[in-house]
Design a protein around this motif. Structure first.
Motif, PDB file in Angstrom:
ATOM      1  N   ARG A   2       0.814  -1.226   0.000  1.00 48.19           N
ATOM      2  CA  ARG A   2       0.000   0.000   0.000  1.00 48.19           C
ATOM      3  C   ARG A   2       0.845   1.272   0.000  1.00 48.19           C
ATOM      4  O   ARG A   2       0.351   2.335  -0.315  1.00 48.19           O
ATOM      5  CB  ARG A   2      -0.982  -0.015   1.161  1.00 48.19           C
ATOM      6  CG  ARG A   2      -0.366   0.204   2.496  1.00 48.19           C
ATOM      7  CD  ARG A   2      -1.405   0.303   3.604  1.00 48.19           C
ATOM      8  NE  ARG A   2      -1.016  -0.571   4.690  1.00 48.19           N
ATOM      9  CZ  ARG A   2      -1.741  -1.556   5.148  1.00 48.19           C
ATOM     10  NH1 ARG A   2      -2.903  -1.806   4.623  1.00 48.19           N
ATOM     11  NH2 ARG A   2      -1.311  -2.310   6.122  1.00 48.19           N
ATOM     12  N   THR A   3       2.130   1.181   0.339  1.00 45.86           N
ATOM     13  CA  THR A   3       2.997   2.354   0.380  1.00 45.86           C
ATOM     14  C   THR A   3       3.733   2.605  -0.937  1.00 45.86           C
ATOM     15  O   THR A   3       4.476   3.575  -1.053  1.00 45.86           O
ATOM     16  CB  THR A   3       4.046   2.203   1.499  1.00 45.86           C
ATOM     17  OG1 THR A   3       4.866   1.073   1.217  1.00 45.86           O
ATOM     18  CG2 THR A   3       3.385   2.035   2.851  1.00 45.86           C
TER      19      THR A   3
ATOM     20  N   SER B 180       4.489   3.775  -4.694  1.00 46.61           N
ATOM     21  CA  SER B 180       4.051   4.842  -5.591  1.00 46.61           C
ATOM     22  C   SER B 180       4.635   4.604  -6.986  1.00 46.61           C
ATOM     23  O   SER B 180       5.391   3.664  -7.192  1.00 46.61           O
ATOM     24  CB  SER B 180       4.509   6.201  -5.056  1.00 46.61           C
ATOM     25  OG  SER B 180       5.907   6.224  -4.953  1.00 46.61           O
TER      26      SER B 180
ATOM     27  N   SER C 267      -2.995  -5.399  -0.225  1.00 47.44           N
ATOM     28  CA  SER C 267      -2.227  -4.201   0.130  1.00 47.44           C
ATOM     29  C   SER C 267      -1.397  -4.373   1.393  1.00 47.44           C
ATOM     30  O   SER C 267      -0.461  -3.612   1.616  1.00 47.44           O
ATOM     31  CB  SER C 267      -3.163  -3.007   0.288  1.00 47.44           C
ATOM     32  OG  SER C 267      -4.053  -3.237   1.372  1.00 47.44           O
TER      33      SER C 267
END
Length: 104
Positions: free
Chosen positions: A3-4, A6, A55
């Motif tokens: 989930r972190t 990018s 996630s």
């Protein structure tokens, strides 16, 4: 955790190096975790790849760096001889030929 992640992050997915180009996180449903849909490009083959992963799972990141060097010579045993930017010489890089392309 996934989930972190990018965009423009480099990951190892299924033992291949990928660059993430899009991340979409879907909320958790009645049963299970929130899911991340990753759209990535294989760094070596430039093929797109879609991957769905919970996630909360962990992932393997890696860091790429570029080194400028000046090629000098190639030995009969397919080892390259070159200068790195700071003047250090190297001769321990083997050249392999795979499917008519040179892989270093």
């Amino acid at each position: 955790e996934v989930r972190t992640i990018s965009k423009r992050v480099s990951l190892i997915i299924k033992l291949r190096p990928y660059m993430i180009i899009k991340v979409l996180t879907l909320n958790n449903r009645k049963h299970g975790h929130a899911k991340c849909h990753l759209l990535a490009i294989d760094i070596l083959t430039k093929k797109k790849f879609k991957h769905i992963i919970p996630s909360s799972h962990n992932c393997d990141l890696f860091h790429m760096s570029c080194i400028n060097f000046q090629f000098i010579d190639i030995f009969e045993n397919r080892f390259l001889f070159f200068f790195i930017v700071n003047g250090i010489t190297k001769d321990n890089l083997c050249l392999s030929i795979d499917k008519a392309c040179l892989c270093i």
